[in-house]
Scaffold this motif. Structure first.
Motif, PDB file in Angstrom:
ATOM      1  N   ARG A  28     -11.572   4.089   0.113  1.00 28.33           N
ATOM      2  CA  ARG A  28     -10.644   3.178  -0.553  1.00 28.33           C
ATOM      3  C   ARG A  28     -11.315   1.843  -0.828  1.00 28.33           C
ATOM      4  O   ARG A  28     -12.018   1.298   0.018  1.00 28.33           O
ATOM      5  N   GLN A  62       0.825  -1.209   0.000  1.00 35.16           N
ATOM      6  CA  GLN A  62       0.000   0.000   0.000  1.00 35.16           C
ATOM      7  C   GLN A  62       0.860   1.260   0.000  1.00 35.16           C
ATOM      8  O   GLN A  62       1.902   1.319   0.660  1.00 35.16           O
ATOM      9  N   CYS A  66      -6.687   0.000  -4.977  1.00 36.88           N
ATOM     10  CA  CYS A  66      -6.274   1.069  -4.050  1.00 36.88           C
ATOM     11  C   CYS A  66      -6.831   2.437  -4.437  1.00 36.88           C
ATOM     12  O   CYS A  66      -6.317   3.464  -3.998  1.00 36.88           O
TER      13      CYS A  66
END
Length: 328
Positions: free
Chosen positions: A250, A102, A220
């Protein structure tokens, strides 16, 4: 991931060689430990900090309170996280795994660095309700933390940077990439989908994969999936200030989804049937509704069962039961 001679369930954390490795069907991670050398001592310290409720204002809440291993490090059966003084937050606690891939964290992407992400929970009045300096003072005066920091970093110094680096040595190693899906994709030991799982996989690729992109099962991005005409939570707009981000959140990973309910940023859906029914008939025409959801996602009863059968293949039982990640 771990080099050892014993069976995994017999290994004690201090005996294992802690390492970070990328599953062969995964892309390159965003975090690489270049400036935070991963060691057994650093991992052990980070894990102890992760599970220590004494770090919170009333000594009742640890990171592990809202991120439970048996729930794939999400918060089982809690719509929203519960913090100090039984304060209830406004968002569902997301699962913690594959964080090294991430580039932004939380439902609104408000933090861009995995190492600083714990600060949100530490300082939020409805989570741990404290501050870094209070925690540092506690650690300096509480055995065995001075020795643990020295073992991990070679110095008796305890500061915010080392605190956050050690927690990251634990959380970034939480890699989940050994589900049935992964074994099929890697063609391991003849692993194969059942007919229903394969049908679900094909439906998934047709109807879901644009947002829940393989192999992480999220792209993402931040999107509105039409939960409400007007969201009670401004979502990503809280970070960007843009009206086009209002009510967007998200896209969550679908890995381990069988364990991470309830679902959505506010935990409103308790099971996958409710989620699928939302996409089938409940999508609201909010101002920022994602274009791909204008007509919802229609699935008949057989297709829903096939989708659910496929989603079950995303459960990584070895990850959820790995004692290296368990509270000692």
């Amino acid at each position: 991931m771990y080099a050892c001679s014993k069976n995994e369930d017999e290994i004690k954390p201090e005996e294992a060689h802690i390492a970070f490795s990328v599953p062969s069907n995964f892309p390159a991670p965003a975090y690489d430990f270049k400036d935070n050398k991963l060691t057994n001592a650093g991992f052990a310290l980070g894990k102890k900090l992760f599970y220590d409720a004494r770090l919170s204002a009333d000594k009742s809440v640890s990171c592990g309170s809202c991120h439970q291993q048996f729930a794939a490090f999400a918060n089982l059966d809690h719509k929203v996280s519960h913090g100090v003084n039984n304060c209830q937050g406004k968002r569902n606690a997301p699962p913690l795994f594959n964080l090294a891939w991430q580039k932004a964290f939380f439902w609104d992407g408000g933090v861009k660095n995995i190492e600083t992400s714990p600060l949100n929970a530490i300082t939020d009045a409805c989570e741990m309700g404290t501050d870094i300096q209070t925690i540092i003072t506690f650690l300096k005066n509480t055995a065995p933390y001075p020795d643990l920091f020295k073992n991990a970093f070679g110095s008796s110094e305890i500061n915010s940077q080392l605190l956050l680096k050690s927690i990251t040595q634990f959380t970034a190693v939480l890699v989940s990439g050994n589900s049935k899906y992964d074994k099929v994709m890697r063609n391991e030991n003849g692993a194969a989908f059942t007919a229903s799982e394969l049908a679900g996989y094909n439906l998934f690729k047709e109807k879901c994969a644009k947002c829940h992109a393989e192999p992480l099962f999220t792209d993402c991005s931040y999107r509105s999936n039409g939960l409400d005409l007007t969201s009670a939570d401004e979502g990503r707009a809280h970070i960007t200030g843009l009206s086009t981000d209002f009510g967007t959140f998200r896209v969550p990973t679908l890995r381990n989804i069988g364990y991470t309910g309830p679902y959505m940023h506010d935990g409103r859906f308790y099971n996958l049937d409710e989620v699928l029914e939302h996409y089938n008939s409940g999508v609201k025409g909010s101002a920022n509704l994602d274009a791909q959801l204008k007509s919802g996602i229609q699935l008949n009863s057989m297709q829903r069962e096939q989708i659910k059968d496929f989603l079950k293949t995303l459960t990584d039982h070895e990850f959820i039961k790995n004692t290296l990640f368990s509270e000692s």
